[in-house]
Design an enzyme around this catalytic site. Sequence first.
Site, PDB file in Angstrom:
ATOM      1  N   GLU A  29       0.873  -1.075  -0.131  1.00 28.88           N
ATOM      2  CA  GLU A  29      -0.055   0.005   0.027  1.00 28.88           C
ATOM      3  C   GLU A  29       0.833   1.224  -0.010  1.00 28.88           C
ATOM      4  O   GLU A  29       1.985   1.420   0.874  1.00 28.88           O
ATOM      5  CB  GLU A  29      -0.653  -0.047   1.422  1.00 28.88           C
ATOM      6  CG  GLU A  29      -2.270   0.470   1.201  1.00 28.88           C
ATOM      7  CD  GLU A  29      -2.912   0.313   2.462  1.00 28.88           C
ATOM      8  OE1 GLU A  29      -3.571   1.520   2.579  1.00 28.88           O
ATOM      9  OE2 GLU A  29      -2.938  -0.529   3.260  1.00 28.88           O
ATOM     10  N   ARG A  34       4.829 -13.277   9.554  1.00 29.71           N
ATOM     11  CA  ARG A  34       5.506 -12.122   9.577  1.00 29.71           C
ATOM     12  C   ARG A  34       6.751 -12.093  10.163  1.00 29.71           C
ATOM     13  O   ARG A  34       6.844 -12.979  11.159  1.00 29.71           O
ATOM     14  CB  ARG A  34       4.436 -11.051  10.127  1.00 29.71           C
ATOM     15  CG  ARG A  34       3.394 -10.513   9.338  1.00 29.71           C
ATOM     16  CD  ARG A  34       2.553  -9.609  10.033  1.00 29.71           C
ATOM     17  NE  ARG A  34       2.712  -7.975   9.673  1.00 29.71           N
ATOM     18  CZ  ARG A  34       2.209  -7.435   8.647  1.00 29.71           C
ATOM     19  NH1 ARG A  34       1.308  -7.952   7.914  1.00 29.71           N
ATOM     20  NH2 ARG A  34       2.429  -6.114   8.678  1.00 29.71           N
ATOM     21  N   LYS A  88       3.788   0.538  11.073  1.00 27.77           N
ATOM     22  CA  LYS A  88       3.784   1.741  10.314  1.00 27.77           C
ATOM     23  C   LYS A  88       3.386   2.970  11.093  1.00 27.77           C
ATOM     24  O   LYS A  88       3.793   3.974  11.117  1.00 27.77           O
ATOM     25  CB  LYS A  88       2.385   1.868   9.205  1.00 27.77           C
ATOM     26  CG  LYS A  88       3.082   0.935   8.009  1.00 27.77           C
ATOM     27  CD  LYS A  88       1.820   0.948   7.220  1.00 27.77           C
ATOM     28  CE  LYS A  88       2.266   0.129   5.926  1.00 27.77           C
ATOM     29  NZ  LYS A  88       1.118  -0.128   4.968  1.00 27.77           N
TER      30      LYS A  88
HETATM   31  P1  ATP Z   1      -1.007  -2.545   6.798  1.00 25.43           P
HETATM   32  O1  ATP Z   1      -1.128  -3.065   8.218  1.00 25.43           O
HETATM   33  O2  ATP Z   1      -1.204  -1.054   6.624  1.00 25.43           O
HETATM   34  O3  ATP Z   1      -1.684  -3.096   5.615  1.00 25.43           O
HETATM   35  P2  ATP Z   1       1.391  -3.820   6.024  1.00 25.43           P
HETATM   36  O4  ATP Z   1       2.562  -3.877   6.982  1.00 25.43           O
HETATM   37  O5  ATP Z   1       0.705  -4.980   5.793  1.00 25.43           O
HETATM   38  O6  ATP Z   1       0.461  -2.666   6.460  1.00 25.43           O
HETATM   39  P3  ATP Z   1       1.443  -3.565   3.120  1.00 25.43           P
HETATM   40  O7  ATP Z   1       2.016  -2.301   2.378  1.00 25.43           O
HETATM   41  O8  ATP Z   1       0.066  -3.930   2.871  1.00 25.43           O
HETATM   42  O9  ATP Z   1       1.668  -3.095   4.534  1.00 25.43           O
HETATM   43  O10 ATP Z   1       2.482  -4.745   2.770  1.00 25.43           O
HETATM   44  C1  ATP Z   1       2.790  -5.235   1.569  1.00 25.43           C
HETATM   45  C2  ATP Z   1       2.960  -6.598   1.824  1.00 25.43           C
HETATM   46  O11 ATP Z   1       4.022  -6.958   2.525  1.00 25.43           O
HETATM   47  C3  ATP Z   1       1.910  -7.491   2.346  1.00 25.43           C
HETATM   48  O12 ATP Z   1       1.793  -8.509   1.571  1.00 25.43           O
HETATM   49  C4  ATP Z   1       2.278  -7.624   3.842  1.00 25.43           C
HETATM   50  O13 ATP Z   1       1.713  -9.013   4.143  1.00 25.43           O
HETATM   51  C5  ATP Z   1       3.858  -7.659   3.770  1.00 25.43           C
HETATM   52  N1  ATP Z   1       4.510  -7.755   4.924  1.00 25.43           N
HETATM   53  C6  ATP Z   1       4.320  -6.293   5.739  1.00 25.43           C
HETATM   54  N2  ATP Z   1       5.205  -6.601   6.888  1.00 25.43           N
HETATM   55  C7  ATP Z   1       5.403  -7.747   6.883  1.00 25.43           C
HETATM   56  C8  ATP Z   1       6.425  -8.464   7.684  1.00 25.43           C
HETATM   57  N3  ATP Z   1       6.653  -7.837   8.851  1.00 25.43           N
HETATM   58  N4  ATP Z   1       6.857  -9.565   7.570  1.00 25.43           N
HETATM   59  C9  ATP Z   1       6.442 -10.352   6.356  1.00 25.43           C
HETATM   60  N5  ATP Z   1       5.762  -9.721   5.559  1.00 25.43           N
HETATM   61  C10 ATP Z   1       5.151  -8.317   5.643  1.00 25.43           C
HETATM   62 MG    MG Z   2      -1.271  -4.638   4.285  1.00 24.29          MG
END
Ligand code: ATP
Ligand code: MG
Length: 548
Positions: free
Chosen positions: A31, A256, A266
């Site tokens: 995002e 994660r 974030k």
């Molecule tokens: P939000 O909670 O705002 O959705 P997000 O951390 O999921 O935040 P995105 O921009 O949606 O952020 O993340 C893009 C991709 O990265 C998603 O597929 C998410 O699952 C993955 N991702 C984000 N943080 C992690 C993490 N700590 N470990 C593994 N994958 C992650």
């Molecule tokens: Mg997300």
Amino acid sequence: MQEISNFIKTIMENDLAEKRVAAIVTRFPPEPNAYLHIGHARAIITNFELAAAFNGKTNLRFDDTNPAKEGAEFVEAIKKDIEWLGYHPNNVFFGSNYFEETYNRALVLIKKGLAYVCDLSQEEIAQYRGTLTEGGKDSPYRNRSVAENLDLFERMRKGEFKDGEKVLRAKIDMQSPNINMRDPVIYRILHVSHHNTKDKWCIYPMYDFAHPLQDAIEGVTHSLCSIEFENHRPLYDWFVKECEMPHVPHQIEFGRLNITHTIMSKRYLKELVESQKVEGYDDPRLPTLHGIRRRGYTPSAIREFILDTGLSRTNSTTPYEKLDYFLREDLKLKVDRPFAVINPLKVVITNYPEGKVEYLDAPNNQENEGLGQRKISFSRNLYIEKEDFIEEMPNRKWKRLAKDVEVRLMYAYFVKCNEVIKDDEGNIIEIHCTYDPETKSGSGFDKRKPNGNIHFVDASSSLKAKFNLFEPLLLEETPENKDKSFMERFNANSWKVMDGYVENYFKDAKPLNRYQFPRIGYFCVDKKSSLDNLVFNRICELKSTITF
Ligand code: ATP
Ligand code: MG
């Protein structure tokens, strides 16, 4: 170099072998509302490397269905981070490119009697939804006719209603044990300009609806996401099926990645930046990829770190020291090892002629001859580390300089301290030594053994430098703490600046160049560095307290 190997790779192998898919297509769907962090690196590396392992494709898709929080600044920052990690998307797409098709797919649902316009407020929808133990209640608008729904949805698009006045919901099952299946909202009204489509739309699809459609439109075969979406999978499959998408993607969840002594949320990253507790999103202490790059970590160290942590279906926490381990492994044989003194003590070699300078041979990296040799200068005035001198030798374990003790200055001579000069308060301001010309490095001198080897920088040609030394952002291992806010636990000593000297070898040092400073650590030239104002960031120390 490790190869990627995990449970998703096995799934892909089987899908190819059993001809469920013809080729692998993945996507990384950030995002564009924040800077990426090292947790995202897990998702990036997993998506790109798995597809590459099968000669497949990976799209970068900006999941920009929420206009209020998104912006072009983030789009550019994310692209830069992915390139820096060494990955090249086959396509760069925006979820907003598909708004028209997404709208048309919502019409498909309405026409099948599987979606309806609902006038309940957000709070009422939440109340009607029920709980984990109790079923939900049907909305009074659930049985609107197809014609009425088509009319209202079109008028939503035209801007006839205010934000929050109406939503479009999927009509699934208010009694489903899975709350996500209880008539989720799929479109909402937002009179907000979008970074890509500007004012074309005032209704926007929800993530759960848009995401499976985007995957299907792009021909994604394996849609990898983090484990919190596991309960959304039935909904994902329902939308793909009921919207009659010609291509069927499959969602697979993974755990994660978290790292000790830091925070990847974030919200907190934003709070740190906005409260100016850190210098910005590229502050070298942050786990953002911008911060990590500025600090000096390498893409290769990040890759090895991520692959080494493995991948499973549960969230995991890894010690940050592991990244340091892979950084050292990466740089050990690759970078030069010139001298720096970060906390200087002045040394006068009293028997060395005033005005004389000589140039001594030193290998750039004693473990890799291929990096060549350099000349280091030696003269009457030098700097050594304060920590390398003590007035009275405490015990025989002290393998550094002390009064009446002799050490080798690396690649130079044996020197012996004869006199300690102090100010009125008793602080040592300089020391006087004599050197023995017979002990020149490389001469084969073996009549005495020095009490250790220490590094030095010649004052006659040295350059002034600043050294940024970092500690973790959080003193505690994990970010969770019920009693104290994250801000209260911020490590106030996480950035220390030292003033010292480096060899004049550094006259051409450019930002992002990396070095080992013998005995002190791996360092990287900071983005703000210039010849008149050299600044080095310590990436990590030379040794770890943990072994892996
Ligand atoms: P939000 O909670 O705002 O959705 P997000 O951390 O999921 O935040 P995105 O921009 O949606 O952020 O993340 C893009 C991709 O990265 C998603 O597929 C998410 O699952 C993955 N991702 C984000 N943080 C992690 C993490 N700590 N470990 C593994 N994958 C992650
Ligand atoms: Mg997300």
